[in-house]
Design a protein around this motif. Structure first.
Motif, PDB file in Angstrom:
ATOM      1  N   ALA A  49       0.834  -1.205   0.000  1.00  0.00           N
ATOM      2  CA  ALA A  49       0.000   0.000   0.000  1.00  0.00           C
ATOM      3  C   ALA A  49       0.869   1.255   0.000  1.00  0.00           C
ATOM      4  CB  ALA A  49      -0.892   0.011   1.239  1.00  0.00           C
ATOM      5  N   SER A  50       0.242   2.361  -0.299  1.00  0.00           N
ATOM      6  CA  SER A  50       0.866   3.670  -0.169  1.00  0.00           C
ATOM      7  C   SER A  50      -0.202   4.642   0.300  1.00  0.00           C
ATOM      8  CB  SER A  50       1.486   4.130  -1.488  1.00  0.00           C
ATOM      9  OG  SER A  50       2.305   5.266  -1.253  1.00  0.00           O
ATOM     10  N   ALA A  51       0.231   5.807   0.737  1.00  0.00           N
ATOM     11  CA  ALA A  51      -0.712   6.831   1.175  1.00  0.00           C
ATOM     12  C   ALA A  51      -0.034   8.188   1.078  1.00  0.00           C
ATOM     13  CB  ALA A  51      -1.166   6.565   2.608  1.00  0.00           C
ATOM     14  N   SER A  52      -0.848   9.219   1.010  1.00  0.00           N
ATOM     15  CA  SER A  52      -0.374  10.598   1.024  1.00  0.00           C
ATOM     16  C   SER A  52      -1.286  11.384   1.949  1.00  0.00           C
ATOM     17  CB  SER A  52      -0.420  11.215  -0.378  1.00  0.00           C
ATOM     18  OG  SER A  52       0.457  10.556  -1.256  1.00  0.00           O
ATOM     19  N   TYR A  53      -0.724  12.426   2.542  1.00  0.00           N
ATOM     20  CA  TYR A  53      -1.437  13.182   3.561  1.00  0.00           C
ATOM     21  C   TYR A  53      -1.278  14.671   3.329  1.00  0.00           C
ATOM     22  CZ  TYR A  53      -0.365   8.652   5.558  1.00  0.00           C
ATOM     23  OH  TYR A  53      -0.205   7.310   5.737  1.00  0.00           O
ATOM     24  N   MET A  54      -2.325  15.423   3.627  1.00  0.00           N
ATOM     25  CA  MET A  54      -2.259  16.872   3.655  1.00  0.00           C
ATOM     26  C   MET A  54      -3.061  17.347   4.855  1.00  0.00           C
ATOM     27  SD  MET A  54      -2.403  18.478  -0.102  1.00  0.00           S
ATOM     28  CE  MET A  54      -1.382  17.860  -1.438  1.00  0.00           C
ATOM     29  N   VAL A  55      -2.423  18.176   5.668  1.00  0.00           N
ATOM     30  CA  VAL A  55      -3.083  18.768   6.828  1.00  0.00           C
ATOM     31  C   VAL A  55      -3.154  20.272   6.594  1.00  0.00           C
ATOM     32  CG1 VAL A  55      -2.921  19.184   9.316  1.00  0.00           C
ATOM     33  CG2 VAL A  55      -2.269  16.949   8.374  1.00  0.00           C
ATOM     34  N   ASP A  56      -4.327  20.826   6.794  1.00  0.00           N
ATOM     35  CA  ASP A  56      -4.481  22.266   6.684  1.00  0.00           C
ATOM     36  C   ASP A  56      -3.491  22.911   7.656  1.00  0.00           C
ATOM     37  OD1 ASP A  56      -5.295  24.960   6.964  1.00  0.00           O
ATOM     38  OD2 ASP A  56      -7.401  24.442   6.600  1.00  0.00           O
ATOM     39  N   PRO A  57      -2.588  23.768   7.172  1.00  0.00           N
ATOM     40  CA  PRO A  57      -1.577  24.373   8.056  1.00  0.00           C
ATOM     41  C   PRO A  57      -2.171  25.082   9.276  1.00  0.00           C
ATOM     42  CG  PRO A  57      -1.027  24.809   5.777  1.00  0.00           C
ATOM     43  CD  PRO A  57      -2.398  24.168   5.781  1.00  0.00           C
ATOM     44  N   ARG A  58      -3.403  25.536   9.183  1.00  0.00           N
ATOM     45  CA  ARG A  58      -4.047  26.171  10.346  1.00  0.00           C
ATOM     46  C   ARG A  58      -4.305  25.177  11.472  1.00  0.00           C
ATOM     47  NH1 ARG A  58      -9.134  28.619   7.459  1.00  0.00           N
ATOM     48  NH2 ARG A  58      -8.979  26.525   6.615  1.00  0.00           N
ATOM     49  N   HIS A  59      -4.198  23.869  11.163  1.00  0.00           N
ATOM     50  CA  HIS A  59      -4.463  22.829  12.165  1.00  0.00           C
ATOM     51  C   HIS A  59      -3.240  21.941  12.393  1.00  0.00           C
ATOM     52  CE1 HIS A  59      -8.581  24.159  12.079  1.00  0.00           C
ATOM     53  NE2 HIS A  59      -8.560  24.056  10.764  1.00  0.00           N
ATOM     54  N   ALA A  60      -2.085  22.402  11.944  1.00  0.00           N
ATOM     55  CA  ALA A  60      -0.847  21.638  12.134  1.00  0.00           C
ATOM     56  C   ALA A  60      -0.516  21.565  13.626  1.00  0.00           C
ATOM     57  CB  ALA A  60       0.295  22.309  11.370  1.00  0.00           C
ATOM     58  N   GLY A  61       0.156  20.489  13.998  1.00  0.00           N
ATOM     59  CA  GLY A  61       0.591  20.322  15.375  1.00  0.00           C
ATOM     60  C   GLY A  61      -0.501  19.875  16.330  1.00  0.00           C
ATOM     61  N   GLN A  62      -1.646  19.466  15.797  1.00  0.00           N
ATOM     62  CA  GLN A  62      -2.778  19.051  16.634  1.00  0.00           C
ATOM     63  C   GLN A  62      -3.046  17.545  16.556  1.00  0.00           C
ATOM     64  OE1 GLN A  62      -6.171  21.494  15.573  1.00  0.00           O
ATOM     65  NE2 GLN A  62      -4.982  23.378  15.731  1.00  0.00           N
ATOM     66  N   GLY A  63      -2.117  16.792  15.951  1.00  0.00           N
ATOM     67  CA  GLY A  63      -2.281  15.343  15.859  1.00  0.00           C
ATOM     68  C   GLY A  63      -3.077  14.871  14.667  1.00  0.00           C
ATOM     69  N   VAL A  64      -3.418  15.772  13.764  1.00  0.00           N
ATOM     70  CA  VAL A  64      -4.220  15.395  12.595  1.00  0.00           C
ATOM     71  C   VAL A  64      -3.427  14.452  11.687  1.00  0.00           C
ATOM     72  CG1 VAL A  64      -5.470  16.238  10.560  1.00  0.00           C
ATOM     73  CG2 VAL A  64      -5.528  17.546  12.702  1.00  0.00           C
ATOM     74  N   GLY A  65      -2.176  14.797  11.395  1.00  0.00           N
ATOM     75  CA  GLY A  65      -1.351  13.956  10.534  1.00  0.00           C
ATOM     76  C   GLY A  65      -1.156  12.567  11.125  1.00  0.00           C
ATOM     77  N   ARG A  66      -0.888  12.496  12.422  1.00  0.00           N
ATOM     78  CA  ARG A  66      -0.709  11.200  13.097  1.00  0.00           C
ATOM     79  C   ARG A  66      -1.988  10.368  13.000  1.00  0.00           C
ATOM     80  NH1 ARG A  66       2.623   8.669  16.437  1.00  0.00           N
ATOM     81  NH2 ARG A  66       4.001  10.473  16.490  1.00  0.00           N
ATOM     82  N   ALA A  67      -3.124  10.991  13.266  1.00  0.00           N
ATOM     83  CA  ALA A  67      -4.400  10.265  13.196  1.00  0.00           C
ATOM     84  C   ALA A  67      -4.661   9.744  11.786  1.00  0.00           C
ATOM     85  CB  ALA A  67      -5.544  11.165  13.659  1.00  0.00           C
ATOM     86  N   LEU A  68      -4.392  10.581  10.785  1.00  0.00           N
ATOM     87  CA  LEU A  68      -4.594  10.144   9.402  1.00  0.00           C
ATOM     88  C   LEU A  68      -3.652   9.003   9.042  1.00  0.00           C
ATOM     89  CD1 LEU A  68      -5.103  13.613   7.691  1.00  0.00           C
ATOM     90  CD2 LEU A  68      -6.801  11.760   7.782  1.00  0.00           C
ATOM     91  N   CYS A  69      -2.398   9.099   9.449  1.00  0.00           N
ATOM     92  CA  CYS A  69      -1.432   8.039   9.134  1.00  0.00           C
ATOM     93  C   CYS A  69      -1.835   6.736   9.817  1.00  0.00           C
ATOM     94  CB  CYS A  69      -0.027   8.477   9.535  1.00  0.00           C
ATOM     95  SG  CYS A  69       1.272   7.404   8.873  1.00  0.00           S
ATOM     96  N   GLN A  70      -2.227   6.806  11.085  1.00  0.00           N
ATOM     97  CA  GLN A  70      -2.672   5.599  11.776  1.00  0.00           C
ATOM     98  C   GLN A  70      -3.900   5.004  11.095  1.00  0.00           C
ATOM     99  OE1 GLN A  70      -2.897   7.484  15.651  1.00  0.00           O
ATOM    100  NE2 GLN A  70      -1.161   6.249  16.375  1.00  0.00           N
ATOM    101  N   TYR A  71      -4.792   5.849  10.645  1.00  0.00           N
ATOM    102  CA  TYR A  71      -5.988   5.389   9.949  1.00  0.00           C
ATOM    103  C   TYR A  71      -5.611   4.639   8.670  1.00  0.00           C
ATOM    104  CZ  TYR A  71     -10.628   5.419   7.850  1.00  0.00           C
ATOM    105  OH  TYR A  71     -11.820   5.030   7.291  1.00  0.00           O
ATOM    106  N   THR A  72      -4.685   5.201   7.904  1.00  0.00           N
ATOM    107  CA  THR A  72      -4.302   4.552   6.645  1.00  0.00           C
ATOM    108  C   THR A  72      -3.602   3.219   6.899  1.00  0.00           C
ATOM    109  OG1 THR A  72      -2.198   5.743   6.437  1.00  0.00           O
ATOM    110  CG2 THR A  72      -4.129   6.743   5.395  1.00  0.00           C
ATOM    111  N   LEU A  73      -2.824   3.140   7.963  1.00  0.00           N
ATOM    112  CA  LEU A  73      -2.178   1.863   8.304  1.00  0.00           C
ATOM    113  C   LEU A  73      -3.225   0.810   8.658  1.00  0.00           C
ATOM    114  CD1 LEU A  73       0.819   3.216  10.382  1.00  0.00           C
ATOM    115  CD2 LEU A  73       0.983   1.936   8.231  1.00  0.00           C
ATOM    116  N   GLU A  74      -4.232   1.208   9.422  1.00  0.00           N
ATOM    117  CA  GLU A  74      -5.310   0.270   9.768  1.00  0.00           C
ATOM    118  C   GLU A  74      -6.082  -0.156   8.521  1.00  0.00           C
ATOM    119  OE1 GLU A  74      -7.596   2.265  12.800  1.00  0.00           O
ATOM    120  OE2 GLU A  74      -5.804   2.466  14.076  1.00  0.00           O
ATOM    121  N   TRP A  75      -6.364   0.808   7.632  1.00  0.00           N
ATOM    122  CA  TRP A  75      -7.059   0.479   6.382  1.00  0.00           C
ATOM    123  C   TRP A  75      -6.251  -0.517   5.572  1.00  0.00           C
ATOM    124  CZ3 TRP A  75      -5.070   1.404   1.471  1.00  0.00           C
ATOM    125  CH2 TRP A  75      -5.916   1.099   0.407  1.00  0.00           C
ATOM    126  N   ALA A  76      -4.964  -0.269   5.435  1.00  0.00           N
ATOM    127  CA  ALA A  76      -4.104  -1.147   4.631  1.00  0.00           C
ATOM    128  C   ALA A  76      -4.072  -2.550   5.219  1.00  0.00           C
ATOM    129  CB  ALA A  76      -2.696  -0.557   4.533  1.00  0.00           C
TER     130      ALA A  76
END
Length: 162
Positions: free
Chosen positions: A79-106
């Motif tokens: 699998a592969s994945a790509s992520y984009m977090v709105d910079p206004r919400h950076a540093g709030q764990g959004v990227g980590r949550a999305l990455c964990q979600y994609t790992l679970e999906w895969a």
């Protein structure tokens, strides 16, 4: 935060930060002048691949991820994945949550591993995040990315078994 399937109706909320991130030219290998229509077709994937959004309780789109097989045929088990977090919400764990979600999906979809083909080495927040989630750098393509501030920098290939 809720992570859910992205819909065409989410695109107007995704496009502004997607456009700004791509136009900055610091993290994606996309053309800097990528148009909205082409960007939408590249990002909003059709099944069996997926695109999701992370949304706040009020429905604000905080970030997005797309998940897909990295290769076809005999390589389709990675699998592969790509992520984009709105910079206004950076540093709030959004990227980590999305990455964990994609790992679970895969994992749930039967993939054996996840591979990122082009992680810009100067994108240290992403590199640190991926390493903290078990990814390792398999190799680096020297000068594989032309960064607007740092010049030619490497592109990491990162991998994690599932």
């Amino acid at each position: 935060m809720l992570i859910r399937e992205a819909h065409a109706e989410d695109w107007p909320a995704i496009w502004p930060f997607f456009h700004d991130i791509v136009a900055a030219g610091e993290t994606f290998t996309y053309p800097l002048d990528l148009g909205e229509d082409e960007a939408r077709t590249w990002w909003l994937l059709e099944p069996p691949n997926r695109t999701v959004v992370a949304v706040a309780e009020d429905g604000t789109v905080l970030g997005t991820a797309k998940m897909n097989n990295n290769h076809m045929g005999h390589g389709a088990h990675i699998a592969s994945a790509s992520y984009m977090v709105d910079p206004r919400h950076a540093g709030q764990g959004v990227g980590r949550a999305l990455c964990q979600y994609t790992l679970e999906w895969a994992r749930a979809s039967g993939f054996r591993a996840m591979q990122f083909n082009a992680v810009v080495e100067t994108n240290t927040p992403a590199v640190r995040l991926y390493q903290s989630l078990g990814f390792e750098i398999l190799g680096t393509l020297p000068e594989g990315f032309e960064h607007p501030q740092h010049g030619f920098v490497g592109l990491h290939i990162m991998y994690r078994p599932l």
